[in-house]
Design an enzyme around this catalytic site. Structure first.
Site, PDB file in Angstrom:
ATOM      1  CG  HIS B 118      -1.890   0.989   1.403  1.00  0.00           C
ATOM      2  ND1 HIS B 118      -1.631   2.278   1.793  1.00  0.00           N
ATOM      3  CD2 HIS B 118      -3.230   0.922   1.196  1.00  0.00           C
ATOM      4  CE1 HIS B 118      -2.767   2.966   1.834  1.00  0.00           C
ATOM      5  NE2 HIS B 118      -3.755   2.159   1.475  1.00  0.00           N
ATOM      6  CG  ASP B 195       0.572  -2.334   6.130  1.00  0.00           C
ATOM      7  OD1 ASP B 195      -0.403  -2.476   6.887  1.00  0.00           O
ATOM      8  OD2 ASP B 195       0.530  -1.639   5.097  1.00  0.00           O
ATOM      9  CD  GLN B 198      -6.845  -4.697   4.099  1.00  0.00           C
ATOM     10  OE1 GLN B 198      -7.792  -5.423   4.388  1.00  0.00           O
ATOM     11  NE2 GLN B 198      -7.010  -3.412   3.806  1.00  0.00           N
ATOM     12  CE  LYS B 221      -7.206  -0.054   6.084  1.00  0.00           C
ATOM     13  NZ  LYS B 221      -7.929   0.313   4.867  1.00  0.00           N
ATOM     14  CB  CYS B 360      -3.627   3.145  -1.660  1.00  0.00           C
ATOM     15  SG  CYS B 360      -4.848   4.411  -1.343  1.00  0.00           S
TER      16      CYS B 360
END
Ligand code: PLP
Lengths: 156, 402
Positions: B118, B195, B198, B221, B360
């Site tokens: 991303h 990261d 998700q 999220k 993104c």
């Protein structure tokens, strides 16, 4: 890339606007026949041999690309072609714009407004799609006339 | 216990609108419990934290700090001191780039990223690399959207200072072999940032078992509100880092001659924090814990399998990424002759919300040689019927564009 929907490689300026003038009252149909027709059978599509003016812009958010070539003599737009790829709105809008400016004087073409473009499209453009609809006008204004500060799509 | 999606949906007031929401990888919906937790703060003990010697402030502080303990449990961190509140993943990664990267990177150092990242796990490193004269290298993907581990191994031989990659790709859904990658990167002497934007909502993580140095994710999220997220950092690493934002609350003493910073994690939490949102995030952790992350994952897998199957029956449709077993609840696809934006507009007419665009992840779009894809993503509340409505909408779009 499967986003172009059977795009012919040359111009086909001979078509009229098959969908007719858009009806004034809004119906629910967003992708009207003639928008799809302009998308699938774009008018004046391709490149000019030796354009007087040529400019291309993209819309980085969605990857739409539109470029316009103009052949201008004695202040008249004698010929025009556009090329590009992207959504139906951006490509139909470019096709409609080339029909509008072909044979026009530069002066008249300069005066084309956002509202004119929306009127040609004849559908309600949601805020998320305004940039798509106005990409070709931006190419015309920024590129062909060097209006580097044109920010029509940001205005209310 | 059976996974009762209808009972879960009843907790989400937004579904009363009839929306078919297939954009949870972008931002999830929030259950009543999260909204009520924030409401309770605003209506029952609204006040600033850590600053008042009065009751309201004490209650607010207690609620606010309890989220830290929940995050610690969610991640299996060793200490609440390893839990830094942020605005979200983006701020977490920037905090590391600034507070760790600026201190430790020098000219010629290598940072390894992947083509799946991303933008928020790209741009901070580009800025840092430009400032320090460091190098960036990218792990490529194979035809199924899996990271090329052979290439990753080769890059590790160049002794990178930092390896930063996503646990799950937001654009393709690929679940990366993050534990193996972290172990290999640590063995090569690199710092590792994962990261988890998700990964946290859809799989969770055990940071001690995985052994990463940093793990950044966003509350919004994972059923929480916008404006609150978490950066996990190994305590030893956080302690020797420079602060990111400076100002109130992150100090121990300020004199004209200089300032002594507060202990971690307070050192990284300058200014008045998003108190209500952090409290809401705490309720989101509770909610997910109640469901159990393995049930969440199992439900998503079921939805993803169902969607991949249904999409495979639609003609002229290309799905990107790996098979269901190797992906989170994300399906990116392209319908021949219909730009993703047009598809999204038509689906919107069917009350279906999907994402259309570059997600993104422009380097990935360039790699796939597409300008945009359509993306449907699923979460705890997704139903098969919703996927059916999307499929119907796609067929409608195909009729319109035929
Ligand atoms: C993989 C990934 N990383 C980072 C982000 C950025 O998260 P946020 O915008 O909440 O900071 C996102 C969200 O879009 C994401 O999906």
């Amino acid at each position: 890339m499967a986003v172009q929907g059977g795009r012919p490689s040359g111009g086909s300026a001979e078509h009229g606007r098959t969908g007719g003038t858009p009806p004034s009252e809004q119906d629910e149909q967003f992708y009207r026949e003639y928008i799809l027709d302009h998308y699938k059978n774009p008018r004046n599509f391709g490149r000019l041999e030796a354009p007087t003016l040529s400019h291309e812009e993209d819309n980085p958010l969605c990857g739409d690309v539109v470029g316009i070539d103009l052949k201008v003599s004695d202040g008249q737009i004698e010929d025009v072609r556009f090329h590009g790829r992207g959504c139906a709105i951006s490509q139909a809008s470019a096709s409609l714009l080339t029909e509008r400016i072909k044979g026009q004087s530069l002066d008249d073409a300069r005066k084309i407004s956002k509202e004119d473009v929306f009127e040609d499209l004849g559908i309600a453009i949601s805020p998320a799609r305004v940039k798509c609809a106005l990409l070709s006008l931006k190419v015309l204004k920024v590129g062909a006339w060097g209006l580097g500060d044109w920010s029509g799509e940001e205005e209310e | 216990m059976r996974y009762d999606v209808d009972a879960i949906r009843a907790d989400f007031p937004i579904f009363e609108t009839g929306i078919v929401y297939l954009d949870s990888a972008n931002t999830s919906q929030r259950p009543r419990q999260v909204l009520e937790a924030m409401d309770e703060y605003y209506t029952k003990f609204n006040s600033n934290i850590h600053r008042g010697a009065y009751r309201f402030s004490e209650i607010a502080t207690e609620h606010y700090e309890s989220t830290r303990a929940k995050a610690k449990r969610f991640l299996n961190a060793r200490s609440t001191r390893e839990i830094v509140y942020t605005r979200g993943t983006t701020e977490g990664i920037n905090l590391v780039a600034y507070g760790w990267g600026r201190k430790h990177l020098t000219a010629g150092d290598l940072i390894v990223l992947t083509i799946l990242e991303h933008h928020s796990n790209i741009v901070p490193w580009q800025i840092l690399a430009a400032e320090k004269g460091a190098r960036l290298e990218w792990v490529d993907i194979d035809e199924q959207g899996r990271l090329r581990q052979d290439q990753f191994a080769a890059l590790l031989e160049q002794s990178p200072k930092l390896v930063s990659f996503g646990q799950i790709s937001n654009a393709m859904g690929t679940i990366n072999p993050y534990a193996e990658m972290t172990a290999a990167a640590k063995a090569a002497g690199a710092m590792v940032l994962i990261d988890g934007a998700q990964g946290a909502p859809h799989a969770g993580i055990d940071v001690q078992a995985v052994g990463c140095d940093f793990y950044a994710f966003s509350g919004h999220k994972m059923l929480g509100p916008t404006g609150a997220g978490i950066l996990y950092g190994r305590r030893e690493v956080l302690e020797e880092m420079d602060p990111f934002l400076a100002g109130g609350d992150m100090i121990r003493t300020v004199r004209k001659e200089g300032t002594i910073y507060a202990e971690v994690p307070t050192k990284f939490e300058a200014g008045t924090m998003p108190i209500a949102q952090v409290i809401g995030l705490g309720a989101a952790f509770d909610y997910l814990e109640g469901l159990g992350m393995s049930s969440v994952r199992a439900h998503e897998l079921e939805m993803t399998e169902y969607a991949l199957e249904a999409l495979s029956e639609v003609p002229d449709l290309t799905v990107y990424g790996p098979p269901a077993s190797e992906r989170g609840g994300v399906v990116s696809f392209d319908v021949k002759g219909i730009h993703a934006h047009d598809l999204a507009t038509i689906l919107d007419r069917h009350q279906v919300a999907i994402r259309a665009g570059h997600h993104c992840a422009q380097p990935l779009m360039d790699r796939l040689d597409v300008s945009a894809t359509a993306r449907a993503s699923f979460y705890v509340y997704t139903k098969r019927e919703e996927i059916d409505v999307m499929i119907e909408g796609i067929r409608d779009a195909q009729r319109i564009f035929a």
